[in-house]
Design an enzyme around this catalytic site. Structure first.
Site, mmCIF file in Angstrom:
data_model
loop_
_atom_site.group_PDB
_atom_site.id
_atom_site.type_symbol
_atom_site.label_atom_id
_atom_site.label_comp_id
_atom_site.label_asym_id
_atom_site.label_seq_id
_atom_site.Cartn_x
_atom_site.Cartn_y
_atom_site.Cartn_z
ATOM 1 N N GLY A 19 0.700 2.824 3.834
ATOM 2 C CA GLY A 19 1.935 3.212 3.151
ATOM 3 C C GLY A 19 1.619 4.222 2.065
ATOM 4 O O GLY A 19 0.704 5.031 2.209
ATOM 5 N N ARG A 20 2.385 4.153 0.981
ATOM 6 C CA ARG A 20 2.159 5.115 -0.115
ATOM 7 C C ARG A 20 0.725 5.008 -0.635
ATOM 8 O O ARG A 20 0.013 6.013 -0.733
ATOM 9 C CB ARG A 20 3.160 4.844 -1.254
ATOM 10 C CG ARG A 20 4.585 5.230 -0.940
ATOM 11 C CD ARG A 20 5.527 4.684 -1.983
ATOM 12 N NE ARG A 20 5.599 3.245 -1.903
ATOM 13 C CZ ARG A 20 6.703 2.544 -1.605
ATOM 14 N NH1 ARG A 20 7.839 3.170 -1.412
ATOM 15 N NH2 ARG A 20 6.682 1.228 -1.528
ATOM 16 N N ILE A 21 0.314 3.784 -0.988
ATOM 17 C CA ILE A 21 -1.035 3.623 -1.555
ATOM 18 C C ILE A 21 -2.091 3.834 -0.478
ATOM 19 O O ILE A 21 -3.101 4.516 -0.700
ATOM 20 C CB ILE A 21 -1.185 2.229 -2.209
ATOM 21 C CG1 ILE A 21 -0.163 2.067 -3.343
ATOM 22 C CG2 ILE A 21 -2.599 2.044 -2.752
ATOM 23 C CD1 ILE A 21 -0.072 0.654 -3.919
ATOM 24 N N ARG A 23 -2.355 -7.795 -1.241
ATOM 25 C CA ARG A 23 -1.981 -9.109 -1.765
ATOM 26 C C ARG A 23 -2.992 -10.128 -1.290
ATOM 27 O O ARG A 23 -3.448 -10.057 -0.129
ATOM 28 C CB ARG A 23 -0.584 -9.517 -1.284
ATOM 29 C CG ARG A 23 0.555 -8.978 -2.122
ATOM 30 C CD ARG A 23 0.598 -9.561 -3.539
ATOM 31 N NE ARG A 23 1.665 -8.986 -4.328
ATOM 32 C CZ ARG A 23 1.553 -7.926 -5.127
ATOM 33 N NH1 ARG A 23 0.403 -7.293 -5.248
ATOM 34 N NH2 ARG A 23 2.590 -7.500 -5.832
ATOM 35 N N GLU A 75 -3.317 -16.564 -7.735
ATOM 36 C CA GLU A 75 -3.670 -15.945 -9.031
ATOM 37 C C GLU A 75 -3.005 -16.684 -10.193
ATOM 38 O O GLU A 75 -1.865 -17.145 -10.048
ATOM 39 C CB GLU A 75 -3.224 -14.475 -9.025
ATOM 40 C CG GLU A 75 -3.939 -13.672 -7.974
ATOM 41 C CD GLU A 75 -3.425 -12.230 -7.878
ATOM 42 O OE1 GLU A 75 -2.575 -11.822 -8.707
ATOM 43 O OE2 GLU A 75 -3.878 -11.524 -6.969
ATOM 44 N N HIS A 128 -6.829 -8.568 -10.646
ATOM 45 C CA HIS A 128 -5.582 -7.861 -10.305
ATOM 46 C C HIS A 128 -5.283 -6.731 -11.302
ATOM 47 O O HIS A 128 -4.273 -6.768 -12.018
ATOM 48 C CB HIS A 128 -4.411 -8.858 -10.252
ATOM 49 C CG HIS A 128 -3.245 -8.342 -9.456
ATOM 50 N ND1 HIS A 128 -2.429 -9.150 -8.705
ATOM 51 C CD2 HIS A 128 -2.739 -7.090 -9.298
ATOM 52 C CE1 HIS A 128 -1.482 -8.434 -8.124
ATOM 53 N NE2 HIS A 128 -1.654 -7.162 -8.483
#
Ligand code: NAP
Ligand code: 8YV
Length: 335
Positions: A166-168, A245, A274, A292
């Site tokens: 995707g974008r990242i 994630r 987390e 994170h």
């Protein structure tokens, strides 16, 4: 047209708009929201549930902190809720499909963090393969005076499989191209105008790759998809990097794969539960574990925070949301 999308066009008395925040957020967000709206700070109340109950009939906006689930049960309590402005591009803690069914808009913070997270992903990849945290600890412990640090694995000639282009993922791929590496990707479908090989099967991609770079979102669809079979396919020289994630990777299977040397090592910025990280992972000295921090620069967190505020401002000024998520598309205001 759902009720929230069809509000009449009028100038809002914004200070009368109640916006609920469940846990403290950065000052820029707190102050930005409080400047325009009536900010309800649930965490300051002695009884959070009673506080929400008391204000529920008037609450129209919400800026949840990242550790709270916003599900149908919570939405049930907030009959006037129009918008949930998430701090983060990932919104797996919000039941966006349910929000969509109720005509509640969900917004996230895409784009403003893309380059930052991609930088971190590359840093984590290099740190993991070249053991940078371990090398730093070696020097500080005075061990260099005794002998040089042992030679490490290399990034050279590796094939990288990106889960979630995707974008990242694309920003990571662009950086990896500059490193001269071969890139493939797996997602739900092949993308046009992408120069990388598409793998319809994650296992097949893992077989061909020796770095698996996970940038996929959380949620039920992706839960545990990086499983024991995928790790076996990645193989004993394989490196798993996860900046997507924690839920996407089966953490127990990962621990077993690392212990049994089914993969070489892992670099993780995200975890299943987390901020709790299993002690078995912490004990694996060659893994690199980050709390994170993908987007965690002052610059980028400010941009994300501002987008949370701007989404609320834009919505309550009658201009629609700036960055609605796919499940709650903005279709415009009814005349
Ligand atoms: P994005 O543009 O929506 O990209 C997500 C990609 O994941 C898409 O290319 C999509 O491809 C793929 N995908 C979605 N569902 C999938 C599935 N079931 N199986 C396989 N691939 C799937 O999102 P983004 O802005 O790049 O952000 C990606 C994620 O990074 C976020 O959701 C968040 O969880 C994580 N993130 C982490 C940090 C951090 O601090 N570590 C910071 C920001 C974001 P297809 O549609 O083709 O399947
Ligand atoms: C944030 C993220 O750190 O945008 C995301 O999806 O995971 C990170 O940018 C996080 O959501 C804020 O706690």
């Amino acid at each position: 047209m759902p009720a929230a999308l069809g509000r009449p066009q009028e100038i809002e008395a914004l200070k009368n708009v109640d916006v609920l925040m469940l846990s403290p957020m950065m000052p820029l967000v707190l102050e930005g929201i409080a400047r325009e709206f009536n900010l309800l700070k649930a965490w300051e109340a002695p009884d959070r549930e009673a506080f929400i109950r008391e204000h529920a009939p008037r609450i129209r906006g919400m800026a949840p902190g990242s550790h709270y689930r916003v599900d149908g049960a919570l939405m049930d309590k907030l009959p006037k809720l129009e918008i949930i402005a998430n701090f983060g591009v990932g919104y797996d803690t919000i039941d966006a499909a349910e929000a969509g069914r109720r005509g509640i808009i969900v917004t996230n913070t895409p784009d403003v963090l893309t380059e930052e997270v991609a930088d971190l992903a590359i840093g984590l990849l290099l740190a993991t393969i070249r053991q940078l945290p371990q090398v730093d600890r070696y020097l500080r412990a005075g061990k260099w005076l005794e002998k040089p640090y042992p030679l490490t694995a290399t990034l050279r000639d590796r094939k990288v499989g990106i889960l979630g282009l995707g974008r990242i993922g694309k920003a990571v791929a662009k950086r990896l191209e500059a490193f001269g590496l071969e890139i493939g990707y797996h997602g739900r479908s092949a993308q046009k105008d992408v120069p990388y090989r598409f793998y319809p099967s994650l296992v097949e991609m893992a077989k061909d790759a020796d770095v698996l770079m996970c940038v996929a979102p959380g949620g039920t669809e992706t839960k545990g998809m990086v499983n024991a079979e995928v790790m076996r396919a990645l193989g004993p020289d394989g490196v798993l990097i996860n900046v997507g994630r924690g839920s996407v990777v089966d953490e127990r299977a990962l621990i077993e794969a690392l212990r049994n040397k089914e993969i070489l090592t892992a670099g993780l910025d995200v975890f299943e539960d987390e901020p709790r990280v299993p002690k078995e992972l912490i004990e694996i000295e060659h893994a690199v574990l980050l709390p994170h921090v993908g987007s965690a620069s002052v610059h980028t967190r400010n941009a994300m925070g501002q987008l949370v505020v701007d989404n609320l401002s834009s919505w309550f000024a009658g201009r629609g949301p700036l960055t609605p998520v796919a499940e709650t598309p903005w279709t415009g205001r009814a005349a």
